[in-house]
Scaffold this motif. Structure first.
Motif: not given
Ligand code: T3D
Length: 239
Positions: A183-196
């Motif tokens: 998946k590609s994600l908005p920059d600001e969502e990357l880390l929170s999605e990875a942590h989830k």
């Protein structure tokens, strides 16, 4: 004091490893390889660790080998195969073989071995700003760190061949549409999605996930549909 080439953060049930040479786009030195090797061995030995998040500090994920380390002081052509055998190939095998999921959060450019290290992870999430570059052809090298193996399997031989020969950068959204990454994600969502995702894996049946990883890898070399995982040899600690 010298910078720490990687940072390790413990979260409940998983670890975060951050490649940490931002001024060099997290390019690998020997010290960084050694630190990463120890951190991966430590995570594997810790039975409470059930997932790993790998990311980069600053604006890049990883620019592969630090080319400054390869400048010959005597003018001789450096011999490069040693680092592949000693560091890059074992690193790729280790990432693929870890008995829990490895999530790459590709925050920026992933070039050379840095690209193939990301692609060796089980699930690759990328910021929209990230690019994937098989930069080897520009400096007279063949894609290493598993590149010639994994790239055609992810995106097919035509695209893999063109990327390897041209070293063209692939933006994250195109990488997603080609099946190179998850998946590609908005920059600001990357880390929170990875942590989830890692938090999800932290409470998932890890032994089963490890067997899925192995079965999928072995399927590339299997011609029958018979399962090749009957000889289960994983420790049951993380079941
Ligand atoms: O040698 C062996 O053991 C064999 C194994 C090889 C494995 C490999 O990985 S070979 C491939 C090595 N990597 C590359 O060839 C990539 C080189 N870098 C680039 O092509 C570009 O930097 C990028 C496409 C990655 C990013 O471009 P851009 O414009 O966003 O950034 P930049 O300005 O080029 O780089 C920023 C800084 O990082 C810059 O330093 P400065 O000028 O600000 O002081 C640059 O020199 C430095 N940097 C980037 N990549 C590397 C690097 N420094 C050392 N080694 C690097 N690989």
């Amino acid at each position: 004091m010298d910078e720490q080439p990687i940072l390790v953060e413990r979260q409940p049930g998983y670890r975060v490893i951050t490649l940490n040479r931002p001024q060099r786009l997290n390019a690998f030195t020997e010290a960084m390889h050694q630190a990463l090797r120890e951190a991966l061995a430590d995570a594997e030995a810790d039975e409470s660790c059930r997932a790993l998040l790998l990311t980069g500090a600053g604006r890049g994920f990883c620019a592969g080998q630090d080319l400054n380390d390869r400048l010959s002081k005597t003018g001789e052509t450096p011999v490069l195969g040693g680092a592949l055998e000693a560091y890059y190939n074992p690193l790729i095998r280790k990432l693929r073989g870890l008995p829990f999921p490895v999530v790459a959060a590709v925050n920026g450019v992933a070039a050379g071995a840095g690209c193939n290290i990301a692609l060796a992870c089980d699930i690759v999430l990328a910021a929209r700003a990230a690019t994937f570059v098989q930069s080897f052809a520009k400096i007279g090298l063949v894609p290493d760190s598993g590149g010639t193996w994994i790239l055609p399997r992810l995106i097919g031989p035509a695209r893999a061949r063109a990327l390897a020969l041209t070293a063209e950068a692939v933006p994250a959204e195109k990488a997603e549409s080609w099946g190179m990454i998850w998946k590609s994600l908005p920059d600001e969502e990357l880390l929170s999605e990875a942590h989830k995702l890692c938090a999800h894996f932290a409470s998932a049946p890890t032994l089963g996930l490890a067997l899925i990883k192995r079965a999928l890898d072995e399927s590339w070399a299997t011609i029958s549909t018979r399962s090749s995982i009957s000889n289960v040899n994983f420790s049951a600690r993380r079941a």
